[in-house]
Design a protein around this motif. Structure first.
Motif, PDB file in Angstrom:
ATOM      1  N   TRP A  78       1.568   8.117   3.047  1.00  0.00           N
ATOM      2  CA  TRP A  78       1.108   8.103   4.436  1.00  0.00           C
ATOM      3  C   TRP A  78      -0.334   7.624   4.531  1.00  0.00           C
ATOM      4  O   TRP A  78      -0.674   6.781   5.363  1.00  0.00           O
ATOM      5  CB  TRP A  78       1.240   9.505   5.031  1.00  0.00           C
ATOM      6  CG  TRP A  78       0.697   9.546   6.431  1.00  0.00           C
ATOM      7  CD1 TRP A  78       1.348   9.204   7.573  1.00  0.00           C
ATOM      8  CD2 TRP A  78      -0.633   9.902   6.830  1.00  0.00           C
ATOM      9  NE1 TRP A  78       0.515   9.332   8.658  1.00  0.00           N
ATOM     10  CE2 TRP A  78      -0.699   9.755   8.235  1.00  0.00           C
ATOM     11  CE3 TRP A  78      -1.779  10.328   6.137  1.00  0.00           C
ATOM     12  CZ2 TRP A  78      -1.861  10.038   8.954  1.00  0.00           C
ATOM     13  CZ3 TRP A  78      -2.930  10.598   6.849  1.00  0.00           C
ATOM     14  CH2 TRP A  78      -2.970  10.455   8.241  1.00  0.00           C
ATOM     15  N   ALA A  79      -1.195   8.145   3.686  1.00  0.00           N
ATOM     16  CA  ALA A  79      -2.616   7.801   3.758  1.00  0.00           C
ATOM     17  C   ALA A  79      -2.827   6.327   3.461  1.00  0.00           C
ATOM     18  O   ALA A  79      -3.605   5.649   4.131  1.00  0.00           O
ATOM     19  CB  ALA A  79      -3.418   8.663   2.781  1.00  0.00           C
ATOM     20  N   ASN A  80      -2.131   5.796   2.454  1.00  0.00           N
ATOM     21  CA  ASN A  80      -2.306   4.395   2.081  1.00  0.00           C
ATOM     22  C   ASN A  80      -1.870   3.457   3.196  1.00  0.00           C
ATOM     23  O   ASN A  80      -2.583   2.516   3.552  1.00  0.00           O
ATOM     24  CB  ASN A  80      -1.507   4.089   0.812  1.00  0.00           C
ATOM     25  CG  ASN A  80      -2.140   4.678  -0.431  1.00  0.00           C
ATOM     26  OD1 ASN A  80      -3.161   5.362  -0.364  1.00  0.00           O
ATOM     27  ND2 ASN A  80      -1.529   4.419  -1.563  1.00  0.00           N
ATOM     28  N   SER A  81      -0.683   3.672   3.755  1.00  0.00           N
ATOM     29  CA  SER A  81      -0.175   2.757   4.772  1.00  0.00           C
ATOM     30  C   SER A  81      -0.992   2.849   6.053  1.00  0.00           C
ATOM     31  O   SER A  81      -1.268   1.839   6.703  1.00  0.00           O
ATOM     32  CB  SER A  81       1.306   3.044   5.058  1.00  0.00           C
ATOM     33  OG  SER A  81       1.484   4.365   5.528  1.00  0.00           O
ATOM     34  N   SER A  82      -1.398   4.048   6.432  1.00  0.00           N
ATOM     35  CA  SER A  82      -2.183   4.223   7.644  1.00  0.00           C
ATOM     36  C   SER A  82      -3.542   3.541   7.527  1.00  0.00           C
ATOM     37  O   SER A  82      -3.970   2.813   8.435  1.00  0.00           O
ATOM     38  CB  SER A  82      -2.371   5.719   7.928  1.00  0.00           C
ATOM     39  OG  SER A  82      -3.204   5.923   9.044  1.00  0.00           O
ATOM     40  N   ALA A 105       0.843  -1.208   0.000  1.00  0.00           N
ATOM     41  CA  ALA A 105       0.000   0.000   0.000  1.00  0.00           C
ATOM     42  C   ALA A 105       0.868   1.243   0.000  1.00  0.00           C
ATOM     43  O   ALA A 105       0.586   2.218  -0.705  1.00  0.00           O
ATOM     44  CB  ALA A 105      -0.928  -0.015   1.210  1.00  0.00           C
ATOM     45  N   ARG A 106       1.938   1.213   0.783  1.00  0.00           N
ATOM     46  CA  ARG A 106       2.844   2.357   0.838  1.00  0.00           C
ATOM     47  C   ARG A 106       3.496   2.571  -0.525  1.00  0.00           C
ATOM     48  O   ARG A 106       3.618   3.697  -1.003  1.00  0.00           O
ATOM     49  CB  ARG A 106       3.901   2.118   1.908  1.00  0.00           C
ATOM     50  CG  ARG A 106       4.847   3.298   2.127  1.00  0.00           C
ATOM     51  CD  ARG A 106       5.834   3.015   3.235  1.00  0.00           C
ATOM     52  NE  ARG A 106       5.161   2.839   4.527  1.00  0.00           N
ATOM     53  CZ  ARG A 106       5.121   1.698   5.200  1.00  0.00           C
ATOM     54  NH1 ARG A 106       5.695   0.621   4.705  1.00  0.00           N
ATOM     55  NH2 ARG A 106       4.502   1.621   6.353  1.00  0.00           N
ATOM     56  N   GLY A 126      -8.139   2.906  -6.563  1.00  0.00           N
ATOM     57  CA  GLY A 126      -8.643   1.607  -6.979  1.00  0.00           C
ATOM     58  C   GLY A 126      -7.636   0.505  -6.719  1.00  0.00           C
ATOM     59  O   GLY A 126      -7.992  -0.588  -6.235  1.00  0.00           O
ATOM     60  N   VAL A 127      -6.364   0.766  -7.027  1.00  0.00           N
ATOM     61  CA  VAL A 127      -5.307  -0.210  -6.745  1.00  0.00           C
ATOM     62  C   VAL A 127      -5.197  -0.449  -5.242  1.00  0.00           C
ATOM     63  O   VAL A 127      -5.040  -1.591  -4.783  1.00  0.00           O
ATOM     64  CB  VAL A 127      -3.959   0.270  -7.322  1.00  0.00           C
ATOM     65  CG1 VAL A 127      -2.807  -0.610  -6.842  1.00  0.00           C
ATOM     66  CG2 VAL A 127      -4.013   0.265  -8.847  1.00  0.00           C
ATOM     67  N   LEU A 128      -5.294   0.617  -4.459  1.00  0.00           N
ATOM     68  CA  LEU A 128      -5.224   0.480  -3.008  1.00  0.00           C
ATOM     69  C   LEU A 128      -6.374  -0.378  -2.479  1.00  0.00           C
ATOM     70  O   LEU A 128      -6.157  -1.305  -1.687  1.00  0.00           O
ATOM     71  CB  LEU A 128      -5.250   1.864  -2.363  1.00  0.00           C
ATOM     72  CG  LEU A 128      -5.322   1.892  -0.830  1.00  0.00           C
ATOM     73  CD1 LEU A 128      -4.123   1.191  -0.209  1.00  0.00           C
ATOM     74  CD2 LEU A 128      -5.421   3.335  -0.327  1.00  0.00           C
ATOM     75  N   ILE A 149       3.188  12.081  -3.528  1.00  0.00           N
ATOM     76  CA  ILE A 149       4.025  11.008  -3.005  1.00  0.00           C
ATOM     77  C   ILE A 149       3.969  10.967  -1.481  1.00  0.00           C
ATOM     78  O   ILE A 149       3.692   9.937  -0.889  1.00  0.00           O
ATOM     79  CB  ILE A 149       5.481  11.181  -3.494  1.00  0.00           C
ATOM     80  CG1 ILE A 149       5.554  10.918  -4.998  1.00  0.00           C
ATOM     81  CG2 ILE A 149       6.410  10.244  -2.738  1.00  0.00           C
ATOM     82  CD1 ILE A 149       6.941  11.058  -5.577  1.00  0.00           C
ATOM     83  N   ILE A 150       4.207  12.111  -0.811  1.00  0.00           N
ATOM     84  CA  ILE A 150       4.235  12.117   0.651  1.00  0.00           C
ATOM     85  C   ILE A 150       2.857  11.800   1.218  1.00  0.00           C
ATOM     86  O   ILE A 150       2.691  10.935   2.071  1.00  0.00           O
ATOM     87  CB  ILE A 150       4.718  13.478   1.165  1.00  0.00           C
ATOM     88  CG1 ILE A 150       6.167  13.722   0.713  1.00  0.00           C
ATOM     89  CG2 ILE A 150       4.632  13.551   2.679  1.00  0.00           C
ATOM     90  CD1 ILE A 150       6.700  15.097   1.048  1.00  0.00           C
ATOM     91  N   LEU A 151       1.838  12.492   0.737  1.00  0.00           N
ATOM     92  CA  LEU A 151       0.498  12.321   1.285  1.00  0.00           C
ATOM     93  C   LEU A 151      -0.078  10.967   0.916  1.00  0.00           C
ATOM     94  O   LEU A 151      -0.676  10.285   1.743  1.00  0.00           O
ATOM     95  CB  LEU A 151      -0.418  13.441   0.765  1.00  0.00           C
ATOM     96  CG  LEU A 151      -1.755  13.635   1.475  1.00  0.00           C
ATOM     97  CD1 LEU A 151      -1.546  13.759   2.980  1.00  0.00           C
ATOM     98  CD2 LEU A 151      -2.439  14.876   0.935  1.00  0.00           C
TER      99      LEU A 151
END
Length: 260
Positions: free
Chosen positions: A224-228, A99-100, A119-121, A219-221
């Motif tokens: 973070w959002a995906n992994s969290s 996810a990250r 969608g991939v996430l 990239i940064i946002l």
């Protein structure tokens, strides 16, 4: 021994030792790389964005449930003593890392890029849920897993509502030709699809959903959002499936399903 093509001397092949146990430090592996929703699923979701999470959940169980089942069978054959919690931890760690990664490497931009990323996430989160279910001996191929997905991902609050929505989506899927060609501008379709998929993936704030529209923020946002969001989902999934484990040390899942 002489190589038949080059004539060079080559060492004899090492004998196979199928009964030799894996070394203690070896960890059960998962297939590498992120996976994306198949093209046919994207078509369904674009044609019917209101029920995009339901279409994704149904397709995930059909396509990814067997993958999760095969993963567990392979690991159980190689290392039968690995406890369910350890397997669930392996799956969670793997898919949080994916996810990250998926939040940082996509090259698509604008609203289409945002929809693609989320969608991939959502697809890889579904893959994680099904692998954790398998780790606890809960059959990832059972259609009821689609209900679990929608509740775990907070698309619906209770299972009964999720089942009803899945039934509606399945009926609309069968009538897919009636849903296409509505004349709705594609930009509006993508916005609606992005919002629904973001809801499923656990990204609540609009600035996170469409971070790719802002140069330099994605990239940064996105990472973070995906992994969290995926870490939170992994924790909820463990809580759901851990009490369902039938056999704590060696959970059993039925073999290949018979088709009528």
């Amino acid at each position: 021994m002489t190589h038949p093509d080059t004539g060079a001397d080559t060492p004899p092949p090492m004998p196979e030792s199928p009964s030799e146990p894996a070394p203690p430090e070896a960890a059960p592996s998962l297939d590498e790389g992120t996976t994306a929703p198949p093209a046919g699923l994207w078509d369904k979701m674009k044609a019917d964005p209101q029920y995009a999470p339901e279409h994704l959940a149904l397709e995930a169980v059909r396509r990814l449930g067997p993958e999760a089942h095969e993963w567990l069978m392979r690991i159980r054959a190689e290392r039968p003593g690995v406890p369910p919690d350890a397997l669930a931890d392996i799956a969670a760690k793997k898919f949080v890392n994916l996810a990250r990664l998926s939040g940082a490497v996509s090259g698509a931009t604008g609203i289409a890029g945002a929809v693609l990323d989320v969608g991939v996430l959502a697809w890889n989160q579904a893959r994680m849920v099904l692998h954790i279910a398998a780790a606890y001996g809960v059959d990832p191929r059972d259609p009821e897993r689609a209900t679990d997905l929608l509740v775990l991902q907070k698309v619906h609050k209770i299972a009964e509502t999720a089942r009803l929505a899945l039934g509606v989506a399945a009926g609309r899927e069968r009538a897919g030709t009636l849903l296409r060609g509505s004349g709705t501008p594609m930009h509006r379709v993508l916005v609606k699809l992005g919002v629904k998929l973001a809801q499923m993936a656990g990204i609540r704030a609009a600035k996170r959903i469409f971070a790719k529209i802002v140069p330099g923020a994605a990239i940064i946002l996105g990472t973070w959002a995906n992994s969290s969001a995926t870490t939170d989902l992994a924790n909820r999934t463990r809580e759901l499936y851990r009490p369902r484990a039938t056999y704590w040390q060696t959970p059993q899942i039925p073999g290949p399903r018979e088709t009528s």
